[in-house]
Design a protein around this motif. Sequence first.
Motif, PDB file in Angstrom:
ATOM      1  N   ALA A 205       1.780  32.304 -88.410  1.00  7.83           N
ATOM      2  CA  ALA A 205       0.367  32.415 -88.032  1.00  7.83           C
ATOM      3  C   ALA A 205      -0.398  33.250 -89.051  1.00  7.83           C
ATOM      4  O   ALA A 205      -1.527  32.913 -89.436  1.00  7.83           O
ATOM      5  CB  ALA A 205       0.248  33.018 -86.636  1.00  7.83           C
ATOM      6  N   GLU A 208      -0.915  31.116 -92.140  1.00  5.22           N
ATOM      7  CA  GLU A 208      -1.910  30.062 -91.955  1.00  5.22           C
ATOM      8  C   GLU A 208      -3.330  30.616 -91.944  1.00  5.22           C
ATOM      9  O   GLU A 208      -4.264  29.945 -92.374  1.00  5.22           O
ATOM     10  CB  GLU A 208      -1.628  29.309 -90.648  1.00  5.22           C
ATOM     11  N   LEU A 209      -3.507  31.828 -91.457  1.00  6.84           N
ATOM     12  CA  LEU A 209      -4.837  32.429 -91.445  1.00  6.84           C
ATOM     13  C   LEU A 209      -5.183  33.077 -92.782  1.00  6.84           C
ATOM     14  O   LEU A 209      -6.347  33.094 -93.190  1.00  6.84           O
ATOM     15  CB  LEU A 209      -4.927  33.486 -90.332  1.00  6.84           C
ATOM     16  N   ARG A 247     -10.861  24.993 -90.313  1.00  6.48           N
ATOM     17  CA  ARG A 247      -9.402  25.022 -90.194  1.00  6.48           C
ATOM     18  C   ARG A 247      -8.955  26.248 -89.401  1.00  6.48           C
ATOM     19  O   ARG A 247      -8.077  26.163 -88.526  1.00  6.48           O
ATOM     20  CB  ARG A 247      -8.781  25.027 -91.584  1.00  6.48           C
ATOM     21  N   MET A 248      -9.555  27.413 -89.678  1.00  7.14           N
ATOM     22  CA  MET A 248      -9.189  28.613 -88.934  1.00  7.14           C
ATOM     23  C   MET A 248      -9.580  28.490 -87.466  1.00  7.14           C
ATOM     24  O   MET A 248      -8.848  28.944 -86.576  1.00  7.14           O
ATOM     25  CB  MET A 248      -9.865  29.838 -89.559  1.00  7.14           C
ATOM     26  N   ARG A 250      -9.720  25.733 -85.693  1.00  9.36           N
ATOM     27  CA  ARG A 250      -8.739  24.850 -85.026  1.00  9.36           C
ATOM     28  C   ARG A 250      -7.428  25.584 -84.770  1.00  9.36           C
ATOM     29  O   ARG A 250      -6.803  25.423 -83.710  1.00  9.36           O
ATOM     30  CB  ARG A 250      -8.491  23.610 -85.894  1.00  9.36           C
ATOM     31  N   LEU A 251      -7.007  26.387 -85.749  1.00  9.11           N
ATOM     32  CA  LEU A 251      -5.758  27.130 -85.591  1.00  9.11           C
ATOM     33  C   LEU A 251      -5.871  28.119 -84.428  1.00  9.11           C
ATOM     34  O   LEU A 251      -4.955  28.232 -83.595  1.00  9.11           O
ATOM     35  CB  LEU A 251      -5.431  27.866 -86.886  1.00  9.11           C
ATOM     36  N   ASP A 254      -5.743  26.293 -81.106  1.00 11.45           N
ATOM     37  CA  ASP A 254      -4.376  25.876 -80.761  1.00 11.45           C
ATOM     38  C   ASP A 254      -3.527  27.064 -80.323  1.00 11.45           C
ATOM     39  O   ASP A 254      -2.720  26.962 -79.393  1.00 11.45           O
ATOM     40  CB  ASP A 254      -3.724  25.177 -81.952  1.00 11.45           C
ATOM     41  N   ARG A 373       6.881  25.258 -83.499  1.00 12.23           N
ATOM     42  CA  ARG A 373       5.590  25.749 -83.984  1.00 12.23           C
ATOM     43  C   ARG A 373       5.574  25.829 -85.506  1.00 12.23           C
ATOM     44  O   ARG A 373       6.501  26.356 -86.113  1.00 12.23           O
ATOM     45  CB  ARG A 373       5.314  27.132 -83.418  1.00 12.23           C
ATOM     46  N   PHE A 374       4.510  25.304 -86.081  1.00 11.07           N
ATOM     47  CA  PHE A 374       4.249  25.332 -87.522  1.00 11.07           C
ATOM     48  C   PHE A 374       5.256  24.517 -88.343  1.00 11.07           C
ATOM     49  O   PHE A 374       5.264  24.614 -89.564  1.00 11.07           O
ATOM     50  CB  PHE A 374       4.205  26.781 -88.054  1.00 11.07           C
ATOM     51  N   ARG A 383      -1.520  19.529 -94.449  1.00 10.62           N
ATOM     52  CA  ARG A 383      -2.721  20.300 -94.761  1.00 10.62           C
ATOM     53  C   ARG A 383      -3.869  19.395 -95.201  1.00 10.62           C
ATOM     54  O   ARG A 383      -5.038  19.673 -94.903  1.00 10.62           O
ATOM     55  CB  ARG A 383      -2.401  21.331 -95.830  1.00 10.62           C
ATOM     56  N   THR A 388      -2.596  21.777 -87.998  1.00 11.69           N
ATOM     57  CA  THR A 388      -2.263  23.188 -87.815  1.00 11.69           C
ATOM     58  C   THR A 388      -0.760  23.405 -87.640  1.00 11.69           C
ATOM     59  O   THR A 388      -0.294  24.552 -87.682  1.00 11.69           O
ATOM     60  CB  THR A 388      -2.978  23.762 -86.576  1.00 11.69           C
TER      61      THR A 388
END
Length: 425
Positions: A205, A208-209, A247-248, A250-251, A254, A373-374, A383, A388
């Motif tokens: 996480a 991704e951020l 994108r952030m 949406r993440l 989720d 997850r991920f 991507r 996500t």
Amino acid sequence: MSETGTQTRAKRTARIGAGRLYQNRWMLAAAIVAVLVVHFLGSTSQWVTAAAVLALVLFALVAPRTPAAKRMADAAARVERSPLDRLSGEKLAAAVADPLIIFDRDGAVVHANAAAQRAFGAIRPEVPLLLMFRAPEMQALIEGALAGGNGPQGADYIERVPFERVYRVTAYAVERGTGLFVLAFRDQSEARRIDRMRADFIANASHELRTPLASIAGFVETLRGPARNDANARDQFLQIMQNQTGRMARLIDDLLSLSRLEMKPHVKPGGRVDLRQTVESVIASLAPLAADTGVVVDREFGEGSFEVEGDRDELFQVFQNLLENACKYGQSGGRVIVSMRHSMEGGEPEIEATVRDFGPGIPAEHIPRVTERFYRVDLETSRAQKGTGLGLSIVKHILSRHNGRLSIKSELGEGTAFSVHLPAR
């Protein structure tokens, strides 16, 4: 023997003796009365005295016990027949759910319970423990216990065959004077797995951020510097920054969805949902995405009612994720089929709804992990499609809350089919 055990046995002996003394006091009283009677009557015959004493003693022996004496005797008998006196060490070890091994001063196995036999295979008595467990931490633990260390000693032990299991092992002496020791194993595998998942989740996480944040920070610096007066560069950078903030967002959405689902895993939804109508709504909402990707969505719905118990919004999210993935990652096939039918595959009436694409497919080694997850089969493609990495994990959690399941079938070059199985109403 411990001090507590000695005191317990002393009290038990005292109670038994008191009961017996209470029962026999009639005999003593009878003898005393006989002597006094003969003395005061003034009889000089020894035979008369002896006869009187004998008669009264016999009377005392056959005299009925008083209620108090009987209760005392019964209590003493119950103490003598205590279940703990008849309980063996093997029965105690068998009642323990965790692996337990008892060994002697020589380090040889005396007894291993059923859980230990299942965990480590057949364990024969008199087998040296140091030959069974060759890991350095186990060798040190066993030798420390045999050397008479102060109190219980512990160590972490990993058993790798037939699959990896992590144990917290404790060694301690049973009791002074017995010459026996115990190895107690506590399985920590599930706790370790959860800790590892939590650490991986936080790391993923954060990564991704961090990526879109770094991109936005770089473009802001550029716009405030070299591209301050460049209109074309400004428009291009602002568009990229907007995509990254999306994108952030949406993440985060989720992550919040997963958090809400994990807070109520055992709360089963009790609403009434028409699955056909829900899937039709999903197809209609994703019609623009299907048109953009050049995918045609076909329907193959069976006859009859397709009602299930559940939460409509959550089931909408399930099929939205599946159909969106099919349009994005299976667009090369140009076609997606959404089918629905009644089934008895699980032994009970259920509804099976399948979303199938005709894209490149998923390699077999990735299928068991795609709901993690991920986890991504192809990071760059994911991507590029603004994924996500949490969509299928959300699907799995929602279906678990609905007493459902997800099955995946895929062949390289022929596409992938994601099937949702829900109990029929």
